[in-house]
Design an enzyme around this catalytic site. Structure first.
Site, PDB file in Angstrom:
ATOM      1  N   ILE A  21      -0.512 -54.363  36.096  1.00 15.84           N
ATOM      2  CA  ILE A  21      -0.917 -53.268  35.747  1.00 15.84           C
ATOM      3  C   ILE A  21      -0.492 -51.736  36.437  1.00 15.84           C
ATOM      4  O   ILE A  21       0.533 -51.202  35.665  1.00 15.84           O
ATOM      5  CB  ILE A  21      -2.585 -52.398  35.536  1.00 15.84           C
TER       6      ILE A  21
ATOM      7  N   GLY B 290       5.021 -50.672  43.120  1.00 19.78           N
ATOM      8  CA  GLY B 290       5.457 -50.008  43.510  1.00 19.78           C
ATOM      9  C   GLY B 290       6.803 -50.599  44.292  1.00 19.78           C
ATOM     10  O   GLY B 290       7.105 -51.834  44.459  1.00 19.78           O
ATOM     11  N   SER B 291       7.411 -49.293  44.632  1.00 20.72           N
ATOM     12  CA  SER B 291       9.176 -50.815  46.242  1.00 20.72           C
ATOM     13  C   SER B 291       8.056 -51.677  46.329  1.00 20.72           C
ATOM     14  O   SER B 291       8.897 -52.598  46.636  1.00 20.72           O
ATOM     15  CB  SER B 291       9.210 -49.613  46.994  1.00 20.72           C
ATOM     16  N   PHE B 292       7.641 -51.579  46.829  1.00 21.24           N
ATOM     17  CA  PHE B 292       6.833 -53.059  48.040  1.00 21.24           C
ATOM     18  C   PHE B 292       6.034 -53.506  47.656  1.00 21.24           C
ATOM     19  O   PHE B 292       5.055 -54.074  48.692  1.00 21.24           O
ATOM     20  CB  PHE B 292       6.774 -52.427  49.607  1.00 21.24           C
ATOM     21  N   GLY B 293       4.240 -53.014  46.878  1.00 19.30           N
ATOM     22  CA  GLY B 293       3.414 -53.004  46.728  1.00 19.30           C
ATOM     23  C   GLY B 293       3.231 -53.692  44.801  1.00 19.30           C
ATOM     24  O   GLY B 293       3.469 -52.976  44.064  1.00 19.30           O
ATOM     25  N   LYS B 294       2.812 -54.563  44.487  1.00  9.70           N
ATOM     26  CA  LYS B 294       1.577 -54.120  42.428  1.00  9.70           C
ATOM     27  C   LYS B 294       0.491 -53.998  42.631  1.00  9.70           C
ATOM     28  O   LYS B 294      -0.662 -54.151  44.017  1.00  9.70           O
ATOM     29  CB  LYS B 294       1.901 -55.810  42.578  1.00  9.70           C
ATOM     30  N   VAL B 295      -0.009 -53.727  41.326  1.00 11.33           N
ATOM     31  CA  VAL B 295      -1.510 -53.404  41.703  1.00 11.33           C
ATOM     32  C   VAL B 295      -1.950 -53.799  40.418  1.00 11.33           C
ATOM     33  O   VAL B 295      -1.446 -54.156  39.417  1.00 11.33           O
ATOM     34  CB  VAL B 295      -1.926 -51.845  41.060  1.00 11.33           C
TER      35      VAL B 295
ATOM     36  N   LYS C 116      -4.350 -52.685  44.920  1.00  9.58           N
ATOM     37  CA  LYS C 116      -3.084 -52.931  45.048  1.00  9.58           C
ATOM     38  C   LYS C 116      -2.717 -54.059  46.328  1.00  9.58           C
ATOM     39  O   LYS C 116      -3.232 -54.445  47.478  1.00  9.58           O
ATOM     40  CB  LYS C 116      -3.264 -51.609  45.982  1.00  9.58           C
TER      41      LYS C 116
ATOM     42  N   ASP D 127       4.181 -35.280  47.688  1.00  9.10           N
ATOM     43  CA  ASP D 127       4.740 -36.248  46.802  1.00  9.10           C
ATOM     44  C   ASP D 127       3.574 -36.001  45.651  1.00  9.10           C
ATOM     45  O   ASP D 127       3.306 -36.882  44.588  1.00  9.10           O
ATOM     46  CB  ASP D 127       5.163 -37.944  46.931  1.00  9.10           C
TER      47      ASP D 127
END
Length: 380
Positions: free
Chosen positions: A29, A32-37, A52, A146
């Site tokens: 779904i 990110g810059s160095f991770g997925k979910v 994640k 952020d």
């Protein structure tokens, strides 16, 4: 993604550590810059979560391990109704995993991109829920750094939850925060003030909240105009006056505490106890039965990813049978850092620590003055 996952997961012993084997992978779904979910289901309880996962090698190569560890350290000490809470963290040979609350309502950036026009009452409730979350973080000495629509997720009922503590930091009496971090259009002016060596504090998150709320009300392309140029019309005068207090250039005068918000006339009728316990029904409820995120994440995972998550078990099993291939191509310095990461990784299981405290009661105690008389209406 879940179609290729074997249903023969090992039975779960409550005393053993939670691992990748205790989840069924359903679909991707986000990334990110160095991770997925991805969406996962815990096989013993059938509860749904978001998982994640971050590739260890990429984290080491990009010097991101320290940020991951800091995020884990911060999140394991937090639990709040308007945060995306961490439930488990674990690792395997390839990846680090963080299992958190699943929120399928999509992030606010997605809804803005779908041309959703949020009504003033909707944004008013968003502000109330978010200030309770920021007040809680402040009581825990955490600066998120952020706050923006991309990092605010909706649950299925339309309540907001702050996510992504990757650049959050802890403020102590002994240290000052001076590092420039965040997303520029949402960053407070004092973060760029090189002439003030004392740094910045919690007020930067409240500035970001002001920018975010303005964007939700106006759907105006960032960056935000100077506060003195913010128009007060179209029936939004009261809410924009509140935003001006959040967008005060001087952090010493800026609204940056819950009591400031509660005392403001625009929010004087709010039943804060009802807000905290989600008894106020949001006006905007995300569409059910559709994917409130970009569907290309799923295609990328299945088609473009060289090491797809749903084939992990088979891949690692093959490595165990042929260990000579697993490290032959790794440089010695990379292998050393990977071994340090393996050793120092923070394993967490909220189910083992949760019985020792009542987080909601603690939230109300920490956020002094949030309780109001229950005879107030559960509306905004």
């Amino acid at each position: 993604m879940g179609a290729n996952i074997s249903s023969k997961s090992p039975p779960f012993d409550g005393n053993e550590d939670v691992t990748f084997d205790h989840f069924e992978i359903l679909r991707a779904i986000g990334k990110g810059s160095f991770g997925k979910v991805c969406v996962v289901q815990k096989t013993d309880t059938k509860k749904m979560y978001a998982m994640k996962y971050m590739n260890k090698r990429k984290c080491v190569e990009r010097n991101e391990v320290r940020n991951v560890f800091k995020e884990l350290q911060i999140m394991q000490g937090l639990e709040h109704p308007f945060l995306v809470n961490l439930w488990y963290s674990f690792q395997d040979e390839e990846d680090m995993f963080m299992v958190v609350d699943l929120l399928l309502g999509g992030d606010l950036r997605y809804h803005l991109q779908q041309n959703v026009r949020f009504r003033e009452g909707t944004v008013k409730l968003f502000i109330c829920e978010l200030v309770l979350a920021l007040d809680y973080l402040q009581s825990r000495h955490i600066i998120h750094r952020d706050i923006k629509p991309d990092n605010i997720l909706l649950d299925e009922h339309g309540h907001v939850h702050i996510t992504d503590f990757n650049i959050a930091t802890m403020l102590t009496k002994e240290s000052h925060v001076t590092t420039i971090a965040g997303t520029k259009p949402y960053m407070a002016p004092e973060m760029f003030n090189s002439t003030k060596p004392t740094g910045y504090s919690f007020a930067v998150d409240w500035w970001s909240l002001g920018v975010t709320a303005y964007e939700l009300l106006r759907t105006r392309v960032r960056p935000l105009p100077a506060p003195q140029n913010v128009p007060c019309g179209d029936g939004l005068t009261s809410s924009l006056y509140l935003l001006l207090q959040l967008l005060e250039l001087n952090p010493e005068k800026r609204f940056s505490q819950l009591k400031d918000i509660q005392a403001f006339p625009y929010l004087s009728d709010v039943n804060w106890d009802a807000v905290l316990h989600k008894r106020i029904m949001p006006e905007f409820i995300p569409m059910k039965g559709i994917l409130n995120c970009d569907p290309t994440f799923e295609l990328e995972e299945m088609i473009l990813e060289s090491k797809p998550l749903h084939k992990k078990k088979k891949r690692l099993s093959k490595k165990e049978k042929d260990p000579s291939k697993s490290n032959s191509s790794q440089a010695s310095h990379l292998q050393k850092h990977l071994e340090m990461l393996q050793r120092d990784f923070i394993v967490f299981n909220r189910e083992k620590v949760r019985p020792h405290h009542d987080s909601i009661q603690e939230t109300m105690t920490k956020s002094g003055g949030t309780r109001r008389e229950d005879n107030q209406n559960n509306t905004l």
